[in-house]
Design a protein around this motif. Structure first.
Motif, PDB file in Angstrom:
ATOM      1  N   PHE A   1       0.828  -1.203   0.000  1.00 58.00           N
ATOM      2  CA  PHE A   1       0.000   0.000   0.000  1.00 58.00           C
ATOM      3  C   PHE A   1       0.865   1.257   0.000  1.00 58.00           C
ATOM      4  O   PHE A   1       0.666   2.176  -0.799  1.00 58.00           O
ATOM      5  CB  PHE A   1      -0.957  -0.002   1.198  1.00 58.00           C
ATOM      6  N   TYR A   2       1.856   1.306   0.897  1.00 60.05           N
ATOM      7  CA  TYR A   2       2.656   2.538   0.968  1.00 60.05           C
ATOM      8  C   TYR A   2       3.590   2.695  -0.226  1.00 60.05           C
ATOM      9  O   TYR A   2       3.950   3.820  -0.573  1.00 60.05           O
ATOM     10  CB  TYR A   2       3.350   2.662   2.329  1.00 60.05           C
ATOM     11  N   ALA A   3       3.943   1.582  -0.890  1.00 63.02           N
ATOM     12  CA  ALA A   3       4.690   1.718  -2.148  1.00 63.02           C
ATOM     13  C   ALA A   3       3.798   2.420  -3.181  1.00 63.02           C
ATOM     14  O   ALA A   3       4.256   3.317  -3.901  1.00 63.02           O
ATOM     15  CB  ALA A   3       5.149   0.347  -2.643  1.00 63.02           C
ATOM     16  N   CYS A   4       2.506   2.045  -3.229  1.00 63.98           N
ATOM     17  CA  CYS A   4       1.560   2.716  -4.146  1.00 63.98           C
ATOM     18  C   CYS A   4       1.383   4.177  -3.758  1.00 63.98           C
ATOM     19  O   CYS A   4       1.336   5.061  -4.628  1.00 63.98           O
ATOM     20  CB  CYS A   4       0.171   2.077  -4.091  1.00 63.98           C
ATOM     21  N   VAL A   5       1.268   4.424  -2.459  1.00 63.91           N
ATOM     22  CA  VAL A   5       1.072   5.790  -1.970  1.00 63.91           C
ATOM     23  C   VAL A   5       2.251   6.673  -2.396  1.00 63.91           C
ATOM     24  O   VAL A   5       2.059   7.780  -2.882  1.00 63.91           O
ATOM     25  CB  VAL A   5       0.910   5.771  -0.422  1.00 63.91           C
ATOM     26  N   LEU A   6       3.472   6.148  -2.225  1.00 64.29           N
ATOM     27  CA  LEU A   6       4.657   6.939  -2.583  1.00 64.29           C
ATOM     28  C   LEU A   6       4.698   7.234  -4.075  1.00 64.29           C
ATOM     29  O   LEU A   6       5.167   8.290  -4.498  1.00 64.29           O
ATOM     30  CB  LEU A   6       5.929   6.181  -2.188  1.00 64.29           C
ATOM     31  N   ALA A   7       4.185   6.305  -4.886  1.00 64.89           N
ATOM     32  CA  ALA A   7       4.216   6.479  -6.342  1.00 64.89           C
ATOM     33  C   ALA A   7       3.076   7.363  -6.840  1.00 64.89           C
ATOM     34  O   ALA A   7       3.056   7.736  -8.008  1.00 64.89           O
ATOM     35  CB  ALA A   7       4.142   5.102  -7.017  1.00 64.89           C
ATOM     36  N   ASP A   8       2.133   7.676  -5.962  1.00 67.02           N
ATOM     37  CA  ASP A   8       0.954   8.447  -6.387  1.00 67.02           C
ATOM     38  C   ASP A   8       1.280   9.941  -6.469  1.00 67.02           C
ATOM     39  O   ASP A   8       1.893  10.494  -5.553  1.00 67.02           O
ATOM     40  CB  ASP A   8      -0.173   8.199  -5.379  1.00 67.02           C
TER      41      ASP A   8
ATOM     42  N   THR B   1       6.337  12.015   1.267  1.00 65.72           N
ATOM     43  CA  THR B   1       7.772  12.275   1.105  1.00 65.72           C
ATOM     44  C   THR B   1       8.212  13.432   1.992  1.00 65.72           C
ATOM     45  O   THR B   1       9.277  13.393   2.613  1.00 65.72           O
ATOM     46  CB  THR B   1       8.097  12.583  -0.370  1.00 65.72           C
ATOM     47  N   ARG B   2       7.357  14.434   2.073  1.00 64.84           N
ATOM     48  CA  ARG B   2       7.682  15.606   2.891  1.00 64.84           C
ATOM     49  C   ARG B   2       7.870  15.208   4.358  1.00 64.84           C
ATOM     50  O   ARG B   2       8.756  15.691   5.053  1.00 64.84           O
ATOM     51  CB  ARG B   2       6.545  16.631   2.738  1.00 64.84           C
ATOM     52  N   VAL B   3       7.021  14.296   4.845  1.00 61.96           N
ATOM     53  CA  VAL B   3       7.067  13.945   6.268  1.00 61.96           C
ATOM     54  C   VAL B   3       8.057  12.806   6.550  1.00 61.96           C
ATOM     55  O   VAL B   3       8.774  12.827   7.549  1.00 61.96           O
ATOM     56  CB  VAL B   3       5.654  13.544   6.768  1.00 61.96           C
ATOM     57  N   LEU B   4       8.093  11.824   5.659  1.00 60.39           N
ATOM     58  CA  LEU B   4       8.832  10.599   5.982  1.00 60.39           C
ATOM     59  C   LEU B   4       9.995  10.302   5.038  1.00 60.39           C
ATOM     60  O   LEU B   4      10.713   9.320   5.232  1.00 60.39           O
ATOM     61  CB  LEU B   4       7.872   9.397   5.950  1.00 60.39           C
ATOM     62  N   GLY B   5      10.180  11.134   4.012  1.00 55.41           N
ATOM     63  CA  GLY B   5      11.196  10.823   3.007  1.00 55.41           C
ATOM     64  C   GLY B   5      10.623   9.884   1.952  1.00 55.41           C
ATOM     65  O   GLY B   5       9.436   9.564   1.977  1.00 55.41           O
ATOM     66  N   ASP B   6      11.501   9.463   1.010  1.00 61.79           N
ATOM     67  CA  ASP B   6      10.975   8.673  -0.101  1.00 61.79           C
ATOM     68  C   ASP B   6      11.554   7.265  -0.157  1.00 61.79           C
ATOM     69  O   ASP B   6      11.456   6.582  -1.168  1.00 61.79           O
ATOM     70  CB  ASP B   6      11.198   9.401  -1.436  1.00 61.79           C
ATOM     71  N   ASP B   7      12.165   6.820   0.944  1.00 59.73           N
ATOM     72  CA  ASP B   7      12.802   5.502   0.943  1.00 59.73           C
ATOM     73  C   ASP B   7      12.157   4.601   1.995  1.00 59.73           C
ATOM     74  O   ASP B   7      12.357   4.785   3.203  1.00 59.73           O
ATOM     75  CB  ASP B   7      14.300   5.687   1.232  1.00 59.73           C
TER      76      ASP B   7
ATOM     77  N   GLU C   1      12.851   1.838   2.965  1.00 55.54           N
ATOM     78  CA  GLU C   1      13.803   1.067   3.780  1.00 55.54           C
ATOM     79  C   GLU C   1      14.432   1.903   4.885  1.00 55.54           C
ATOM     80  O   GLU C   1      15.131   1.380   5.747  1.00 55.54           O
ATOM     81  CB  GLU C   1      14.956   0.528   2.905  1.00 55.54           C
ATOM     82  N   GLN C   2      14.169   3.197   4.828  1.00 50.11           N
ATOM     83  CA  GLN C   2      14.883   4.109   5.720  1.00 50.11           C
ATOM     84  C   GLN C   2      14.121   4.282   7.037  1.00 50.11           C
ATOM     85  O   GLN C   2      12.926   3.961   7.128  1.00 50.11           O
ATOM     86  CB  GLN C   2      15.096   5.421   4.948  1.00 50.11           C
ATOM     87  N   GLY C   3      14.831   4.799   8.075  1.00 47.98           N
ATOM     88  CA  GLY C   3      14.345   4.850   9.454  1.00 47.98           C
ATOM     89  C   GLY C   3      12.905   5.271   9.678  1.00 47.98           C
ATOM     90  O   GLY C   3      12.111   4.521  10.239  1.00 47.98           O
ATOM     91  N   LYS C   4      12.549   6.486   9.233  1.00 52.40           N
ATOM     92  CA  LYS C   4      11.210   6.997   9.534  1.00 52.40           C
ATOM     93  C   LYS C   4      10.135   6.143   8.883  1.00 52.40           C
ATOM     94  O   LYS C   4       9.073   5.914   9.456  1.00 52.40           O
ATOM     95  CB  LYS C   4      11.068   8.433   9.000  1.00 52.40           C
ATOM     96  N   TRP C   5      10.423   5.681   7.652  1.00 50.46           N
ATOM     97  CA  TRP C   5       9.447   4.835   6.962  1.00 50.46           C
ATOM     98  C   TRP C   5       9.291   3.487   7.657  1.00 50.46           C
ATOM     99  O   TRP C   5       8.197   2.966   7.797  1.00 50.46           O
ATOM    100  CB  TRP C   5       9.825   4.631   5.491  1.00 50.46           C
ATOM    101  N   ARG C   6      10.419   2.939   8.077  1.00 52.46           N
ATOM    102  CA  ARG C   6      10.343   1.622   8.743  1.00 52.46           C
ATOM    103  C   ARG C   6       9.478   1.719   9.984  1.00 52.46           C
ATOM    104  O   ARG C   6       8.670   0.837  10.268  1.00 52.46           O
ATOM    105  CB  ARG C   6      11.751   1.129   9.099  1.00 52.46           C
ATOM    106  N   GLU C   7       9.666   2.810  10.709  1.00 58.13           N
ATOM    107  CA  GLU C   7       8.872   3.029  11.915  1.00 58.13           C
ATOM    108  C   GLU C   7       7.386   3.183  11.560  1.00 58.13           C
ATOM    109  O   GLU C   7       6.510   2.618  12.204  1.00 58.13           O
ATOM    110  CB  GLU C   7       9.373   4.296  12.613  1.00 58.13           C
ATOM    111  N   HIS C   8       7.118   3.961  10.495  1.00 60.54           N
ATOM    112  CA  HIS C   8       5.740   4.173  10.057  1.00 60.54           C
ATOM    113  C   HIS C   8       5.107   2.843   9.626  1.00 60.54           C
ATOM    114  O   HIS C   8       3.976   2.527  10.010  1.00 60.54           O
ATOM    115  CB  HIS C   8       5.711   5.175   8.898  1.00 60.54           C
ATOM    116  N   LEU C   9       5.853   2.061   8.842  1.00 68.55           N
ATOM    117  CA  LEU C   9       5.309   0.784   8.358  1.00 68.55           C
ATOM    118  C   LEU C   9       5.005  -0.139   9.537  1.00 68.55           C
ATOM    119  O   LEU C   9       3.946  -0.784   9.585  1.00 68.55           O
ATOM    120  CB  LEU C   9       6.292   0.104   7.392  1.00 68.55           C
TER     121      LEU C   9
END
Ligand code: HEM
Length: 130
Positions: A18-25, A33-39, A41-49
């Motif tokens: 889902f979040y891969a689709c969200v990032l591509a939208d 991207t503004r809040v969590l970056g665009d990766d 695999e990276q820290g903030k995203w991992r925490e969010h996921l």
């Protein structure tokens, strides 16, 4: 693969997809991207996921560590319009339909619609002055 049971592994898979689709939208991607970056695999995203996995496990009746309230996390994000919520729900429906059988997908979607409506209400997304 459409799962006919819900478990931690397939929730994890669905949340990530889902979040891969969200990032591509084009509408939602820049907000995230503004809040969590665009990766992813990276820290903030991992925490969010991880938080979102726990959130969905809780909503689907599993044993979860999620004790939060989603509203404050959205309060200062900006760009949360009726259109962005509609897009979020459309993408979410596509992804749960791809991952789960009809009945389970419908349960996920129904809960997402309820939480989205609560967020819209709590955040004043539909107010005229926004
Ligand atoms: C336009 C729609 C949405 C956008 C742009 C959006 C964006 C975000 C962002 C950027 C975060 C991370 C905040 C942070 O860590 O600082 C977040 C957190 C979260 N979102 Fe959303 N979101 C949307 C709709 C929804 C909906 C409909 C749900 C549930 C069905 C949801 C559930 C959550 C949850 C559970 C968290 C974690 C809250 C916590 O930290 O406890 N979001 N969202």
């Amino acid at each position: 693969m459409r799962y006919d049971v819900v478990n931690r592994d397939n929730i994890q898979e669905m949340v990530r997809a889902f979040y891969a689709c969200v990032l591509a939208d084009e509408l939602l991607g820049p907000i995230f991207t503004r809040v969590l970056g665009d990766d992813l695999e990276q820290g903030k995203w991992r925490e969010h996921l991880y938080r979102l996995e726990e959130f969905w496990i809780l909503l689907m009746g599993g044993v979860s560590s999620y004790r939060g309230d989603p509203t404050p996390a959205h309060a200062f994000i900006g760009g949360l319009t009726p259109e962005s919520f509609d897009r979020w729900l459309t993408l979410f429906k596509n992804v749960v339909d791809e991952h789960f059988g009809e009945q389970i997908a419908a349960q996920f979607y129904k809960k997402a619609v309820i939480v989205a409506a609560q967020l819209r209400e709590n955040l004043g997304v539909d107010d005229d002055d926004l």
